[in-house]
Design a protein around this motif. Structure first.
Motif, mmCIF file in Angstrom:
data_model
loop_
_atom_site.group_PDB
_atom_site.id
_atom_site.type_symbol
_atom_site.label_atom_id
_atom_site.label_comp_id
_atom_site.label_asym_id
_atom_site.label_seq_id
_atom_site.Cartn_x
_atom_site.Cartn_y
_atom_site.Cartn_z
ATOM 1 N N ARG A 133 0.839 -1.195 0.000
ATOM 2 C CA ARG A 133 0.000 0.000 0.000
ATOM 3 C C ARG A 133 0.874 1.244 0.000
ATOM 4 O O ARG A 133 1.976 1.257 0.558
ATOM 5 N N ASP A 134 0.375 2.311 -0.641
ATOM 6 C CA ASP A 134 1.103 3.576 -0.725
ATOM 7 C C ASP A 134 0.310 4.655 -0.007
ATOM 8 O O ASP A 134 -0.925 4.691 -0.063
ATOM 9 N N ALA A 135 1.055 5.559 0.616
ATOM 10 C CA ALA A 135 0.412 6.636 1.380
ATOM 11 C C ALA A 135 0.190 7.856 0.490
ATOM 12 O O ALA A 135 0.459 8.987 0.893
ATOM 13 N N HIS A 136 -0.307 7.621 -0.736
ATOM 14 C CA HIS A 136 -0.641 8.757 -1.587
ATOM 15 C C HIS A 136 -2.064 9.212 -1.282
ATOM 16 O O HIS A 136 -2.720 8.713 -0.360
ATOM 17 N N ARG A 137 -2.554 10.157 -2.070
ATOM 18 C CA ARG A 137 -3.863 10.756 -1.769
ATOM 19 C C ARG A 137 -4.979 9.721 -1.855
ATOM 20 O O ARG A 137 -5.867 9.695 -1.003
ATOM 21 N N LEU A 138 -4.939 8.885 -2.873
ATOM 22 C CA LEU A 138 -5.958 7.844 -2.968
ATOM 23 C C LEU A 138 -5.805 6.846 -1.835
ATOM 24 O O LEU A 138 -6.805 6.356 -1.296
ATOM 25 N N GLY A 139 -4.574 6.544 -1.457
ATOM 26 C CA GLY A 139 -4.351 5.626 -0.341
ATOM 27 C C GLY A 139 -4.948 6.153 0.955
ATOM 28 O O GLY A 139 -5.513 5.396 1.752
ATOM 29 N N LEU A 140 -4.841 7.469 1.192
ATOM 30 C CA LEU A 140 -5.450 8.068 2.382
ATOM 31 C C LEU A 140 -6.973 7.989 2.306
ATOM 32 O O LEU A 140 -7.649 7.738 3.319
ATOM 33 N N THR A 141 -7.527 8.199 1.129
ATOM 34 C CA THR A 141 -8.983 8.074 0.944
ATOM 35 C C THR A 141 -9.434 6.652 1.260
ATOM 36 O O THR A 141 -10.438 6.442 1.967
ATOM 37 N N GLN A 142 -8.726 5.680 0.735
ATOM 38 C CA GLN A 142 -9.069 4.274 0.990
ATOM 39 C C GLN A 142 -8.992 3.955 2.475
ATOM 40 O O GLN A 142 -9.819 3.206 2.997
ATOM 41 N N GLU A 143 -8.021 4.536 3.156
ATOM 42 C CA GLU A 143 -7.888 4.292 4.597
ATOM 43 C C GLU A 143 -9.084 4.858 5.351
ATOM 44 O O GLU A 143 -9.628 4.212 6.252
ATOM 45 N N VAL A 144 -9.518 6.060 5.003
ATOM 46 C CA VAL A 144 -10.671 6.677 5.674
ATOM 47 C C VAL A 144 -11.927 5.823 5.497
ATOM 48 O O VAL A 144 -12.686 5.599 6.448
ATOM 49 N N LEU A 145 -12.147 5.321 4.295
ATOM 50 C CA LEU A 145 -13.396 4.623 3.986
ATOM 51 C C LEU A 145 -13.412 3.181 4.484
ATOM 52 O O LEU A 145 -14.503 2.621 4.707
ATOM 53 N N THR A 146 -12.264 2.558 4.639
ATOM 54 C CA THR A 146 -12.246 1.123 4.960
ATOM 55 C C THR A 146 -11.766 0.798 6.364
ATOM 56 O O THR A 146 -11.937 -0.335 6.808
ATOM 57 N N ARG A 147 -11.181 1.732 7.071
ATOM 58 C CA ARG A 147 -10.664 1.411 8.397
ATOM 59 C C ARG A 147 -11.814 1.118 9.365
ATOM 60 O O ARG A 147 -12.951 1.568 9.153
ATOM 61 N N ASN A 148 -11.484 0.356 10.387
ATOM 62 C CA ASN A 148 -12.474 -0.053 11.396
ATOM 63 C C ASN A 148 -13.695 -0.724 10.765
ATOM 64 O O ASN A 148 -14.842 -0.484 11.159
ATOM 65 N N GLY A 149 -13.415 -1.562 9.764
ATOM 66 C CA GLY A 149 -14.512 -2.284 9.129
ATOM 67 C C GLY A 149 -15.457 -1.419 8.338
ATOM 68 O O GLY A 149 -16.628 -1.753 8.158
ATOM 69 N N GLY A 150 -14.978 -0.260 7.848
ATOM 70 C CA GLY A 150 -15.839 0.636 7.064
ATOM 71 C C GLY A 150 -16.772 1.456 7.928
ATOM 72 O O GLY A 150 -17.904 1.750 7.516
ATOM 73 N N GLN A 151 -16.307 1.870 9.122
ATOM 74 C CA GLN A 151 -17.168 2.597 10.055
ATOM 75 C C GLN A 151 -17.702 3.890 9.447
ATOM 76 O O GLN A 151 -18.846 4.284 9.706
#
Length: 825
Positions: A133-151
């Motif tokens: 995984r890369d910490a680019h802008r899309l990677g940060l977006t994916q982290e927001v939407l999918t972390r904690n089981g998609g909370q």
């Protein structure tokens, strides 16, 4: 649905709302009179009841009088409900929708510098610890939407149906983009808890919510352009008739095509539809800074004491005019072996750089050319490229033979005598006996033994009479190419080459059938000049014609070279021949007549010149381009032999530079059929990017070309790649190649977040701009929106239910008992 409604629905036997459904309850009645009459009658009744209890209850306190008044009014209300046939109507509604739009354009692949301790910095650190995984802008977006089981998405689903879109030039609904209920995610969790882990062999289909999380995680920032406004229009068109309560955009706001595509241009129109724009801004307010180096070129074979020239291109963003350090070092060593200061070019503009290094020792070296990373640079992985160089003490051994001292022979002899990387031997078939004693390069006779021929790397075979050599020598020449991996350059002539080669062992290595060739008469004068045209293979498929700084410059130089006059007409070439240059007008059965062509023969190569007039390229230029071509040709032909690569197969790509999102086509050609795999999918190529793991690619045999295997690799990240054949195995170093993947330039011209436009768009639509520090508050600030009517259930009569009659009796009884207790009866 609240608890009271839930209980009442159960008591009345109403159907439970489906996941994602809401209910609206409405009381209906049949009015026996106009509404104004009922209102006047109700007011009169209220006044009358109040007056009666005030008159009859003078002995009661205020609380007792009010209690009796309310009871009497409730009795009248129940009577009114029965008279008007009161009923309950249930309307089923769908939850209002919100659309989550994820920017997947190329600019979302950029990495940014964020303040220390910020949520973005902490999130980037967390992402960097996860492999792949890369910490680019899309990677940060994916982290927001999918972390904690998609909370984040679960919070949105409490009050809304969620639609998931990706967008770049337009918006596209994800395959799992319809999320209609929170029950979906909970059902998945409960199923896991009840049944335990699923057996790998069963591979159950994921519930939509979980499938959406997987699809979000697999998105790539590969869009070639960003058009936020048209993408928003597309989403609103998809949801026409039921406008969403809000559009949630994860984007950097950069419109790469036109100013009219900016988000603020459509914000007012969005507001008029009752929709708000809630925007999560990705990227730093400042432009993303980066330096990258690419297109590094150096000869694979160098010689001790000779300078190795490394050429490359450098691009920078955010450092225009700043001094940068270019350096060369050996892999695994910290010491710098060459360095140079360069000035950073304007943002996005390529700068050609060159750095030389002379090795005093032979060996195999992995050399890294790099620009020293800057402290505030966002991506330090693209600052270097590695190239393998074989430094050798021996020189390229060339044998130049011809019948008579033609111009081509004379100028080639002078050229290779001066070239320090070449060890030249010559032979003139018609020379005097004293020639070999007077010229230090001259041989007394043609090498007749295989071991004598094996001492050479390249043989330049001119207009030589093969009959003088004898069949055994010609067979040795054939085997020199086929088995020993040597190379021959044939230069056509009016006497013997190629006419006299027909029926000899050398016929097997020629790229055509000598019997089909038409050779002009020796005394025939030609006054029709022509300029050979480079084919696509000649422009891109090799290094022979790299006469200038780049492909365009090389083609310009080639087109400016003097014209030629004499050539032999070859109407048809053998299968697999690569034509580099051809006649501009005359054609044969295979198309235009070839002038320069190459054929792989066994383990070696054969380069054929259908003309002996390349010496004309020296006109007013000397050896500048004439020498560059011939030295590059000799090095190209001898490279595999000197490096020691296995010559049974060749690995190539269809182009050296790919735009992000373009598939990479890998091709393997087996030059010796006895090494062909029997399995149609028996070739595997390993692809590796520096700092990442290896990725195998299966190649399959082409039906139309049995010696060729082909496969594709898609969705590669930016960077330089090295590929080599891992299956089948080779006795020596496997064939390999390099290529590069880069983002579209237009997408990266503006690298910072367009915060001003995002703020304006959010304000005009009554929405809000969020950062990664406060993005978790977003779901709670989305307006509830207007429920979507679905259906209306049949009315449920309430006026004639036993509960209403019981209430009527209970109210009368209670009033009578209180009146008796308070002595009003």
């Amino acid at each position: 649905m609240d608890r009271f409604q839930h209980y009442l629905a159960w008591y009345l036997g109403l159907k439970t709302p489906a996941p994602g459904e809401g209910v609206l309850w409405r009381l209906d009645w049949r009015s026996p009179a106009p509404p104004w009459v009922i209102v006047i009658a109700a007011l009169g009744l209220l006044i009358a009841v109040t007056w009666i209890y005030r008159r009859d209850g003078e002995s009661l306190n205020l609380r007792q009088r009010l209690t009796l008044t309310v009871l009497r009014l409730l009795v009248f209300a129940v009577i009114l409900a029965m008279l008007t046939e009161l009923s309950l109507t249930v309307e089923r509604t769908g939850l209002p929708s919100v659309a989550v739009m994820i920017d997947t354009s190329a600019s979302m692949s950029l990495q940014d510098q964020y303040p220390a301790g910020s949520a973005a910095t902490n999130m980037a650190k967390s992402i960097s610890l996860q492999p792949g995984r890369d910490a680019h802008r899309l990677g940060l977006t994916q982290e927001v939407l999918t972390r904690n089981g998609g909370q984040f998405l679960k919070d949105l689903q409490r009050n809304h149906q969620v639609k998931l879109y990706r967008f770049s030039d337009t918006a596209t609904l994800l395959d799992s983009g319809n999320l209609e209920a929170t029950d979906d995610a909970r059902a998945f969790e409960s199923t896991e808890n009840e049944t335990g882990s699923t057996a790998p062999s069963s591979k159950p289909k994921l519930p939509p919510f979980q499938a959406a999380l997987v699809e979000i995680s697999s998105l790539h920032a590969d869009g070639e352009q960003t058009r936020p406004a048209p993408s928003v229009k597309k989403v609103l068109a998809d949801l026409r008739g039921t406008p969403p309560a809000a559009l949630i955009l994860f984007t950097d706001g950069v419109a790469s095509v036109s100013e009219v595509d900016k988000l603020s241009t459509i914000a007012e129109s969005v507001r008029r539809k009752g929709t708000q724009l809630h925007i999560v801004g990705l990227g730093s307010d400042e432009a993303s800074k980066d330096v990258l180096i690419y297109d590094t070129l150096v000869d694979e074979v160098a010689f001790v004491g000779d300078p190795m020239s490394f050429t490359a291109k450098v691009k920078s963003f955010g450092y225009a005019g700043k001094k940068l350090t270019l350096r060369l070092r050996k892999e695994g060593e910290e010491g710098v072996i060459a360095t140079q200061e360069i000035k950073a070019p304007p943002d996005g503009q390529p700068l050609k750089v060159e750095l030389s290094y002379t090795s005093s020792k032979p060996g195999e070296f992995d050399l890294i050319l790099e620009v020293v990373p800057q402290s505030d640079e966002t991506n330090k992985q693209n600052n270097a490229e590695m190239r393998h160089v074989s430094v050798r003490e021996e020189k390229i051994r060339v044998l130049l033979v011809d019948g008579v001292p033609r111009y081509e022979f004379r100028y080639l002899k002078q050229l290779f005598e001066r070239d320090k990387s070449t060890e030249l031997s010559t032979l003139l078939q018609d020379a005097d006996l004293e020639y070999s004693q007077e010229d230090r390069t001259a041989l007394e006779h043609f090498p007749v033994k295989k071991e004598d021929l094996a001492k050479f790397d390249v043989i330049i075979f001119g207009d030589l009479n093969p009959g003088v050599l004898g069949p055994s020598v010609l067979e040795n020449l054939r085997d020199f190419v086929r088995e020993k991996g040597g190379s021959i350059v044939f230069i056509a002539g009016p006497q013997a080459n190629p006419a006299a080669l027909n029926g000899t062992p050398l016929e097997a290595v020629l790229p055509f059938e000598p019997a089909d060739v038409r050779v002009p008469a020796p005394d025939a004068a030609s006054y029709d000049s022509f300029h050979p045209v480079l084919t696509l293979e000649g422009q891109k498929g090799n290094s022979l014609f790299r006469l200038g700084d780049g492909e365009a410059d090389s083609l310009r130089i080639w087109n400016s070279l003097p014209s030629l006059y004499w050539f032999v007409e070859i109407p048809k070439t053998k299968a697999g021949v690569r034509v580099f240059a051809e006649h501009p007008l005359k054609s044969g059965s295979n198309g235009r007549l070839p002038i320069i062509m190459l054929q792989q023969v066994g383990a070696g190569k054969v380069l054929y010149h259908a003309t002996d007039e390349s010496w004309r390229w020296r006109f007013r230029r000397g050896d500048l381009y004439y020498g560059r071509y011939w030295i590059q040709a000799i090095r190209y032909l001898s490279r595999g032999r000197l490096i020691g690569k296995d010559r049974t197969a060749e690995l190539s790509v269809d182009q050296l530079v790919y735009q992000r999102g373009q598939p990479v086509t890998l091709r393997v050609r087996f030059v010796d059929e006895k090494f062909l795999p029997t399995d149609p999918s028996g070739v595997t190529v390993m692809v590796e990017r520096k700092g990442e793991g290896r990725q195998p690619v299966k190649l399959t045999r082409l039906r139309e070309a049995p010696t060729m295997f082909e496969g594709q690799l898609a969705r590669l990240s930016d960077g330089s790649y090295h590929a080599w054949i891992s299956q089948p195995a080779f006795n020596e170093a496997p064939p390999s190649t390099d290529f590069r993947v880069e983002a579209p330039l237009r997408e990266l011209q503006r690298r910072g977040m367009d915060k001003a436009d995002l703020q304006l768009a959010a304000k005009q639509s009554n929405g809000r701009l969020y950062s990664l520090d406060n993005v978790d508050t977003l779901p709670g600030e989305i307006p509830l929106g207007t429920p979507i009517p679905l259906q209306t259930d049949n009315p449920i009569p309430l006026w004639n239910r036993w509960e209403v009659l019981s209430l009527f009796a209970m109210l009368l009884t209670t009033e009578w008992m209180l009146r008796k207790r308070w002595r009003l009866i």
